[in-house]
Design an enzyme around this catalytic site. Sequence first.
Site, PDB file in Angstrom:
ATOM      1  N   GLU A  47       0.846  -1.190   0.000  1.00 35.71           N
ATOM      2  CA  GLU A  47       0.000   0.000   0.000  1.00 35.71           C
ATOM      3  C   GLU A  47       0.885   1.245   0.000  1.00 35.71           C
ATOM      4  OE1 GLU A  47      -2.881   2.547   2.984  1.00 35.71           O
ATOM      5  OE2 GLU A  47      -2.751   0.389   3.309  1.00 35.71           O
ATOM      6  N   ARG A  51       0.563  10.355   0.130  1.00 35.27           N
ATOM      7  CA  ARG A  51       0.952  11.405   1.068  1.00 35.27           C
ATOM      8  C   ARG A  51       2.243  12.093   0.651  1.00 35.27           C
ATOM      9  NH1 ARG A  51       0.152   8.227   6.836  1.00 35.27           N
ATOM     10  NH2 ARG A  51      -1.858   7.256   6.347  1.00 35.27           N
ATOM     11  N   THR A  74      -4.642   6.196   1.406  1.00 36.00           N
ATOM     12  CA  THR A  74      -5.080   7.576   1.625  1.00 36.00           C
ATOM     13  C   THR A  74      -5.839   8.098   0.403  1.00 36.00           C
ATOM     14  OG1 THR A  74      -2.957   7.822   2.804  1.00 36.00           O
ATOM     15  CG2 THR A  74      -4.396   9.731   2.746  1.00 36.00           C
ATOM     16  N   LYS A 134     -11.197  -1.841   6.290  1.00 37.63           N
ATOM     17  CA  LYS A 134     -10.052  -1.387   7.064  1.00 37.63           C
ATOM     18  C   LYS A 134     -10.571  -0.856   8.402  1.00 37.63           C
ATOM     19  CE  LYS A 134      -6.635   2.379   6.907  1.00 37.63           C
ATOM     20  NZ  LYS A 134      -5.938   3.320   6.012  1.00 37.63           N
TER      21      LYS A 134
END
Length: 214
Positions: A47, A51, A74, A134
Amino acid sequence: MTPQIQSQQTKALCQLAPVIPVIVIKDAAQSEGLARALVTGGLPVLEVTLRSDAALDSIRAMSGVQGGHVGAGTVLTPDDAKRAKDAGAKFAVSPGLTDRLIAACEELELPLLPGVVTASEVMRAADAGFDMLKFFPAEAVGGAPALKSLAGPLPRVSFCPTGGVTPQNAGSYLSLPNVICVGGSWIVTDADVAAGNWQAIEDRARTAAALPRG
């Protein structure tokens, strides 16, 4: 791609290893070596969080590493989802869930692993068709005991807890019947990436890949 099919695909990915490395990478030139180290160490699902400015280029580079399954973390908006898919992401991870994101991932045919915390959020995600979720931020909202409490009333939902998961507490999550894997940032350190110390990362990946699941 319906949320049901999306969850089937994300669950299959989560079952490949007990840990998904959560990666923040600042230099795309280092991403291919990093991905090779993780995959060689036994962690094929990666993953890459959106960011940093290097995230999308890193996803492109990592997607070429044999045996790897690279996704974007994200993912907050439909535009994030589209940019991630265009960069080669095979799945998306979000800290929450919105109607716009659901619609975008359906249209893009991009499997989404949405984040939840409360029972109401789990129920809303399940109503939309998701049963692989998640759990974020895991430690801050009660950790493994909180997830254990959700298993009774919501037995058909599986989780990947992320946020504050460490080598010390990962086992308590992985022992739960409703946890398929955990997400963790401890495997990839900024110092090792900057130094190109792929062996150290591979070694940590190998240790993480050997963690038992309940």
